[in-house]
Design an enzyme around this catalytic site. Sequence first.
Site, PDB file in Angstrom:
ATOM      1  N   GLY A  14       0.819  -1.199   0.000  1.00  8.82           N
ATOM      2  CA  GLY A  14       0.000   0.000   0.000  1.00  8.82           C
ATOM      3  C   GLY A  14       0.851   1.245   0.000  1.00  8.82           C
ATOM      4  O   GLY A  14       1.692   1.418   0.853  1.00  8.82           O
ATOM      5  N   THR A  15       0.610   2.113  -0.960  1.00  6.54           N
ATOM      6  CA  THR A  15       1.447   3.310  -1.065  1.00  6.54           C
ATOM      7  C   THR A  15       0.889   4.273  -2.093  1.00  6.54           C
ATOM      8  O   THR A  15       0.279   3.859  -3.069  1.00  6.54           O
ATOM      9  CB  THR A  15       2.877   2.935  -1.506  1.00  6.54           C
ATOM     10  OG1 THR A  15       3.606   2.473  -0.385  1.00  6.54           O
ATOM     11  CG2 THR A  15       3.638   4.097  -2.057  1.00  6.54           C
TER      12      THR A  15
END
Length: 210
Positions: free
Chosen positions: A9-10
């Site tokens: 997640g980013t």
Amino acid sequence: MTDDKYLKGTTTVGIVCSDGVVMATEQRATMGHLIASKTAKKIYQIDDFAAMTTAGSVGDAQQIVRIISVESKLYKMRRKESMTIKGLTTMLSNLLSGQRYYPLMVQLLVGGYDKHGPELYSIDALGGNIDEKRVVATGSGSPIAYGVLEDRYKENMTTQEGVELAVRALHNAMKRDSASGDGIDVVIITKNQFTRLELEDVKKVRELLN
């Protein structure tokens, strides 16, 4: 114990400015629907005036950081000068391309300042390497970030203006993308300086956006 290889997640952004490069990420790492970390590090200094942002598998990204940091130091020892940003990205492309049957699940931005001026590249998991001339975003929140970046980017903007734009792009992405959130990490790289902004300074910029 949770294996950080599966923390994901980013949203990351990079901006080419007249006097340098601005790179920024949010600080949330997810594992499925679990927020595994609210202070994940996603910008790494890989040379005196070069940095890399990571999206995807944290464990894979950390392995790449270790390799490229060592290689850049060895190059400097042998040549008595830093590797160019393009040289760093070519090395990363070769590393990722060589792993194509067991790919490292990452999407990278590499930027900095060298003898050619401010440089910024995006690299995919199979080693595809693109020279970015204006703005770039990676990760799960990148479609939202791109909307802000493309709308507000202007030619020859300063790094100070770039910081505000990067924070604005991430701020909006974090509102809509569940895998992006919490704090924002910002790095400014100019000809003679590598600066990581203090959290309080980033907070002040975010407050101006509200």
